[in-house]
Design a protein around this motif. Structure first.
Motif, PDB file in Angstrom:
ATOM      1  N   HIS A 170       0.803  -1.223   0.000  1.00 46.42           N
ATOM      2  CA  HIS A 170       0.000   0.000   0.000  1.00 46.42           C
ATOM      3  C   HIS A 170       0.839   1.278   0.000  1.00 46.42           C
ATOM      4  O   HIS A 170       0.289   2.370   0.165  1.00 46.42           O
ATOM      5  N   VAL A 171       2.132   1.147  -0.195  1.00 48.66           N
ATOM      6  CA  VAL A 171       3.006   2.324  -0.202  1.00 48.66           C
ATOM      7  C   VAL A 171       2.574   3.322  -1.281  1.00 48.66           C
ATOM      8  O   VAL A 171       2.636   4.537  -1.087  1.00 48.66           O
ATOM      9  N   ALA A 172       2.128   2.804  -2.415  1.00 52.57           N
ATOM     10  CA  ALA A 172       1.698   3.685  -3.508  1.00 52.57           C
ATOM     11  C   ALA A 172       0.519   4.567  -3.086  1.00 52.57           C
ATOM     12  O   ALA A 172       0.390   5.704  -3.549  1.00 52.57           O
ATOM     13  N   CYS A 173      -0.345   4.041  -2.198  1.00 52.35           N
ATOM     14  CA  CYS A 173      -1.469   4.832  -1.689  1.00 52.35           C
ATOM     15  C   CYS A 173      -0.956   6.051  -0.927  1.00 52.35           C
ATOM     16  O   CYS A 173      -1.475   7.167  -1.081  1.00 52.35           O
ATOM     17  N   ALA A 174       0.063   5.833  -0.112  1.00 55.31           N
ATOM     18  CA  ALA A 174       0.629   6.926   0.680  1.00 55.31           C
ATOM     19  C   ALA A 174       1.346   7.940  -0.215  1.00 55.31           C
ATOM     20  O   ALA A 174       1.196   9.151  -0.028  1.00 55.31           O
ATOM     21  N   LYS A 175       2.123   7.457  -1.184  1.00 53.78           N
ATOM     22  CA  LYS A 175       2.853   8.359  -2.070  1.00 53.78           C
ATOM     23  C   LYS A 175       1.905   9.219  -2.905  1.00 53.78           C
ATOM     24  O   LYS A 175       2.134  10.421  -3.096  1.00 53.78           O
ATOM     25  N   THR A 176       0.820   8.607  -3.395  1.00 51.85           N
ATOM     26  CA  THR A 176      -0.149   9.358  -4.199  1.00 51.85           C
ATOM     27  C   THR A 176      -0.915  10.350  -3.338  1.00 51.85           C
ATOM     28  O   THR A 176      -1.231  11.455  -3.778  1.00 51.85           O
ATOM     29  N   LEU A 177      -1.200   9.957  -2.094  1.00 48.98           N
ATOM     30  CA  LEU A 177      -1.873  10.877  -1.179  1.00 48.98           C
ATOM     31  C   LEU A 177      -1.002  12.105  -0.934  1.00 48.98           C
ATOM     32  O   LEU A 177      -1.508  13.233  -0.878  1.00 48.98           O
ATOM     33  N   LYS A 178       0.305  11.923  -0.807  1.00 49.81           N
ATOM     34  CA  LYS A 178       1.206  13.064  -0.609  1.00 49.81           C
ATOM     35  C   LYS A 178       1.137  14.022  -1.788  1.00 49.81           C
ATOM     36  O   LYS A 178       1.133  15.249  -1.612  1.00 49.81           O
ATOM     37  N   ILE A 179       1.064  13.482  -2.991  1.00 51.68           N
ATOM     38  CA  ILE A 179       0.941  14.326  -4.189  1.00 51.68           C
ATOM     39  C   ILE A 179      -0.340  15.160  -4.125  1.00 51.68           C
ATOM     40  O   ILE A 179      -0.345  16.359  -4.408  1.00 51.68           O
TER      41      ILE A 179
ATOM     42  N   TRP B 275      -4.039   6.746   9.249  1.00 57.73           N
ATOM     43  CA  TRP B 275      -4.100   8.141   8.789  1.00 57.73           C
ATOM     44  C   TRP B 275      -4.279   8.198   7.281  1.00 57.73           C
ATOM     45  O   TRP B 275      -5.111   8.952   6.769  1.00 57.73           O
ATOM     46  N   VAL B 276      -3.515   7.391   6.559  1.00 58.80           N
ATOM     47  CA  VAL B 276      -3.598   7.378   5.099  1.00 58.80           C
ATOM     48  C   VAL B 276      -4.983   6.915   4.638  1.00 58.80           C
ATOM     49  O   VAL B 276      -5.613   7.526   3.763  1.00 58.80           O
ATOM     50  N   ALA B 277      -5.489   5.840   5.233  1.00 57.37           N
ATOM     51  CA  ALA B 277      -6.805   5.326   4.850  1.00 57.37           C
ATOM     52  C   ALA B 277      -7.900   6.350   5.114  1.00 57.37           C
ATOM     53  O   ALA B 277      -8.770   6.582   4.266  1.00 57.37           O
ATOM     54  N   ASN B 278      -7.854   6.982   6.274  1.00 55.90           N
ATOM     55  CA  ASN B 278      -8.908   7.934   6.633  1.00 55.90           C
ATOM     56  C   ASN B 278      -8.903   9.166   5.740  1.00 55.90           C
ATOM     57  O   ASN B 278      -9.963   9.703   5.406  1.00 55.90           O
ATOM     58  N   ARG B 279      -7.704   9.631   5.349  1.00 58.56           N
ATOM     59  CA  ARG B 279      -7.668  10.808   4.475  1.00 58.56           C
ATOM     60  C   ARG B 279      -8.212  10.469   3.086  1.00 58.56           C
ATOM     61  O   ARG B 279      -8.938  11.259   2.488  1.00 58.56           O
ATOM     62  N   TRP B 280      -7.902   9.286   2.581  1.00 62.49           N
ATOM     63  CA  TRP B 280      -8.474   8.880   1.295  1.00 62.49           C
ATOM     64  C   TRP B 280      -9.989   8.756   1.391  1.00 62.49           C
ATOM     65  O   TRP B 280     -10.717   9.150   0.472  1.00 62.49           O
ATOM     66  N   CYS B 281     -10.469   8.213   2.500  1.00 62.95           N
ATOM     67  CA  CYS B 281     -11.923   8.066   2.681  1.00 62.95           C
ATOM     68  C   CYS B 281     -12.625   9.418   2.612  1.00 62.95           C
ATOM     69  O   CYS B 281     -13.762   9.513   2.137  1.00 62.95           O
ATOM     70  N   GLU B 282     -11.953  10.460   3.066  1.00 58.26           N
ATOM     71  CA  GLU B 282     -12.544  11.799   3.077  1.00 58.26           C
ATOM     72  C   GLU B 282     -12.598  12.426   1.689  1.00 58.26           C
ATOM     73  O   GLU B 282     -13.543  13.151   1.369  1.00 58.26           O
ATOM     74  N   ILE B 283     -11.586  12.185   0.858  1.00 60.05           N
ATOM     75  CA  ILE B 283     -11.462  12.949  -0.385  1.00 60.05           C
ATOM     76  C   ILE B 283     -11.940  12.211  -1.629  1.00 60.05           C
ATOM     77  O   ILE B 283     -12.174  12.854  -2.661  1.00 60.05           O
ATOM     78  N   LEU B 284     -12.112  10.893  -1.556  1.00 58.86           N
ATOM     79  CA  LEU B 284     -12.580  10.175  -2.744  1.00 58.86           C
ATOM     80  C   LEU B 284     -14.024  10.546  -3.087  1.00 58.86           C
ATOM     81  O   LEU B 284     -14.854  10.735  -2.190  1.00 58.86           O
ATOM     82  N   PRO B 285     -14.353  10.638  -4.375  1.00 56.29           N
ATOM     83  CA  PRO B 285     -15.722  10.981  -4.801  1.00 56.29           C
ATOM     84  C   PRO B 285     -16.641   9.764  -4.739  1.00 56.29           C
ATOM     85  O   PRO B 285     -17.046   9.212  -5.766  1.00 56.29           O
TER      86      PRO B 285
END
Length: 208
Positions: A125-134, A166-176
C-alpha cells in the motif's frame, strides 16, 4: 466496552467525519449554537453522525449507528448569528441509545470503538501513501496561491504518511464516493481493511 452513563450531544450532518479529519462547520440554528456553547463551557466534544433519514434542519434526524467525536480546535463569529467552527475528528463511537430533547436536538449513550492499531503502511500500500502526498501537496499549493497567508490546510497535522490509519482515513474523506460508502468505511473495524478497499478503488480507477 461498557456504554457511558452520560449523554453525548449529537450533530447529525450530511457528511462523515473520520478520526483526525478536519471539518469546517457553520452553525446557525439556535439549538446547535446552544450545544456548541455548552461543549465549550465544559470543554467536551460532541458527536458527528451521518444522517440516515431526515434533514440537517428542523425535526431531529435519524442518525447512522456509528459516528465520530468532534473536538473544536477553533471558532469565530464574523457575522451575527452564524458561528464558524473548525473541528477535528477524535475516536469513533457506536450509538447504544438516543433521546430527542424538546428543541429537537439529539443526544446518545454511546460505546467507544477502540482506536485503530497504529500500524505502518504495508509494502503493498506504499503507492497509496505516495499518491496521497501528491494530492495533499497539490491542494496546499493551490490554497496558498489563492489565499496567501490566510490559507489553512484541510488536512490534519502532522502529516502521517507512514500510518495505515491516517492514510486510509484521508483517502476516505477525499474520494468521490457516495456518503453511504463513506459511512461503511468508517464502520470497518481496522485500518488495514479500510486501506485495502481504498487500494482496490485507486487501482480500478487508474489513480495508481
Amino acid at each position: 466496552m461498557q456504554a457511558d452513563d452520560s449523554w453525548l450531544p449529537l450533530f447529525p450532518l450530511k457528511t462523515v467525519l473520520f478520526p483526525d479529519g478536519i471539518l469546517p462547520l457553520k452553525v446557525f440554528e439556535t439549538r446547535y449554537m446552544d450545544m456548541v456553547r455548552e461543549c465549550m463551557r465544559r470543554n467536551t466534544p460532541f458527536g458527528v453522525v451521518l444522517i440516515k433519514s431526515g434533514q440537517e434542519v428542523g425535526a431531529a434526524a435519524e442518525p447512522e449507528a456509528v459516528g465520530c467525536l468532534a473536538h473544536m480546535s477553533d471558532w469565530d463569529m464574523e457575522k451575527l448569528g452564524v458561528m464558524t467552527l473548525r473541528i477535528r475528528g477524535g475516536k469513533r463511537f457506536r450509538i447504544v441509545d438516543t433521546r430527542v430533547l424538546p428543541d429537537q436536538r439529539l443526544e446518545a449513550r454511546v460505546e467507544m470503538i477502540p482506536a485503530d492499531d497504529d500500524i505502518p503502511v504495508s509494502d503493498i500500500h506504499v503507492a497509496c501513501a505516495k499518491t496521497l502526498k501528491i494530492v495533499i501537496d497539490d491542494v496546499n499549493a493551490k490554497g496558498r496561491t489563492e489565499h496567501g497567508e490566510s490559507f489553512i490546510s484541510p488536512f490534519s497535522q502532522p502529516i502521517q504518511l507512514d500510518s495505515a490509519s491516517w492514510v486510509a482515513n484521508r483517502w476516505c474523506e477525499i474520494l468521490p464516493i457516495p456518503l453511504k460508502a463513506r459511512q461503511k468505511l468508517l464502520e470497518l473495524e481496522d485500518a488495514q481493511s479500510r486501506l485495502s478497499i481504498i487500494h482496490q478503488y485507486l487501482l480500478q480507477h487508474k489513480i495508481l
